[in-house]
Design an enzyme around this catalytic site. Structure first.
Site, short mmCIF file in Angstrom:
data_model
loop_
_atom_site.label_atom_id
_atom_site.label_comp_id
_atom_site.label_asym_id
_atom_site.label_seq_id
_atom_site.Cartn_x
_atom_site.Cartn_y
_atom_site.Cartn_z
N ASP A 12 -2.25 26.97 9.36
CA ASP A 12 -3.40 27.09 10.25
C ASP A 12 -3.68 25.80 11.01
O ASP A 12 -3.86 25.81 12.23
CB ASP A 12 -4.65 27.50 9.46
CG ASP A 12 -4.53 28.88 8.85
OD1 ASP A 12 -3.90 29.75 9.49
OD2 ASP A 12 -5.05 29.10 7.74
N CYS A 101 -16.97 19.86 0.67
CA CYS A 101 -15.93 19.05 1.31
C CYS A 101 -16.07 19.09 2.83
O CYS A 101 -15.93 18.07 3.50
CB CYS A 101 -14.55 19.55 0.88
SG CYS A 101 -13.17 18.59 1.56
N CYS A 199 -9.00 22.53 -5.22
CA CYS A 199 -7.85 21.67 -4.96
C CYS A 199 -7.69 20.56 -5.99
O CYS A 199 -6.57 20.13 -6.27
CB CYS A 199 -7.93 21.07 -3.55
SG CYS A 199 -9.28 19.89 -3.30
#
Length: 376
Positions: A12, A101, A199
């Site tokens: 992306d 984030c 993550c």
């Protein structure tokens, strides 16, 4: 326009950077090193921001023909995202680290640095769109592909941040078309799987990770009337709505399953009850922001839709900005037309009017649609 393209190493962000170049912008690619263990390699589709991802981003930047840099934001990421995640769980709340984030790293720390260096905007591969109101003010809207829409995790963006944001993928009807375009451009990431999970917990074992960072302490599991029905080895391992893994020693009087209704870190208790008690008639929070211009007469109730998870369906509701009775602080109060299911403090509620993201708040308190003692 001088644009800084945030390149995660995925398909992306690579296509978004290429489209920014095609649009005539002067583009520079940057990969954010967020891990404090730079030797970490990516495993399957878990996690992101690893050395492998950095190399994928560099290959894409080279093919596009743009300068490429790696910026170390690991310390900021630890303080603003990882430590916040730990603190929220320790307080009995359920945070959304991806949303945090975006708020603290990609559209605060990164954008601040980009503007200081003379860039006009930051470009990302998020699926969301920017439109304008009648006065020319920027508005954040859902992507055309609702199945891939990521406007929920961008609900924290302010009007000033929207002025310096680009989302080139917002009008793309499907992710498959993005992958096809990546393949046509020769990007090696064209078939790279999407990252998922948290993550900084790449193995997906959130419970084990929290036990290591928050610690474990034996406590009691109680029903809504205060009766002890079991025990646990760490309240942080439980989330509102959870059914499995409760190991209750006392069955419910009606024999039906019980669910986690509340986590109380101060008393180290987990409260359980019937599924019907998960229905929430009201949510509220003092930590709020507006994505663009705030609603007019926000102190009066206005119609909207509320979404409490990234992939949840939006629910019709009324909202207002009022004053918290206990603290006196302003808070957003939302009353859904139909009760919400399994809402936990710490989750983010994003408000929509049509496709427009109006704003968001962190849920501080909830009101059950089934009071204690009522027949469920």
């Amino acid at each position: 326009m001088k644009v800084l393209a945030a390149m995660s190493g995925g398909v992306d962000s690579a296509v978004a950077a290429a489209r920014a170049v095609d649009a005539g912008h002067d583009v520079v690619g940057v990969h954010l090193a967020l891990s404090r263990m730079p030797g970490t390699l990516r495993t399957g589709s878990r996690g992101c921001c690893t050395i492998e991802d950095s190399m994928d981003a560099q290959r894409a930047a080279n093919m596009i023909g743009i300068p490429y840099y790696v910026w170390d934001f690991s310390e900021r990421f630890k303080e603003d995202v990882v430590d916040d995640f730990i603190a929220e769980y320790a307080a009995g709340r359920t945070p959304n680290p991806c949303l945090r984030c975006n708020e603290k790293i990609k559209f605060a720390a990164l954008l601040e640095k980009a503007l200081d260096l003379g860039f006009d905007a930051v470009c990302t591969g998020h699926y969301a769109s920017i439109d304008y109101d009648a006065d020319g003010n920027r508005e954040l809207h859902r992507a055309s592909a609702w199945a891939k829409d990521q406007s929920y995790v961008l609900g924290v963006l302010t009007a000033e941040q929207l002025e310096h944001s680009l989302f080139p993928l917002g009008d793309t009807p499907s992710k498959d078309l993005v992958r096809e375009e990546a393949a046509q451009r020769g990007f090696t990431v064209a078939s790279k799987p999407d990252s998922h999970d948290i993550c900084f917990i790449p193995d997906g074992d959130t419970r084990g990770w929290l036990a290591e960072h928050v610690g474990s302490a034996t406590g009691e599991i109680r029903d809504r009337e205060g009766n002890i029905v079991g025990s646990h080895e760490g309240a942080h391992a439980y989330t509102v709505g959870q059914r499995r893994g409760l190991n209750l020693g006392v069955p419910a009087p009606d024999g039906r399953p019980r669910f986690v209704l509340e986590v109380k870190p101060r008393s180290n208790e987990v409260i359980v009850g019937p599924k019907e008690a998960l229905a929430i008639a009201e949510i509220a929070g003092t930590r709020y922001s507006w994505a663009g211009q705030p609603p007019q007469h926000s102190e009066e109730e206005f119609a909207c839709h509320v979404q409490i998870r990234a992939h949840a369906d939006p629910v019709p509701a009324t909202a207002s900005l009022t004053q918290n009775d206990e603290t006196g602080e302003p808070e957003v109060v939302v009353r859904p037309h139909t009760p919400l299911d399994g809402v936990a403090p710490g989750q983010s509620a994003v408000l929509y009017v049509g496709t427009r993201v109006l704003g968001q708040f962190t849920i501080d308190r909830t009101v059950s649609a089934v009071p204690v003692g009522a027949s469920a």
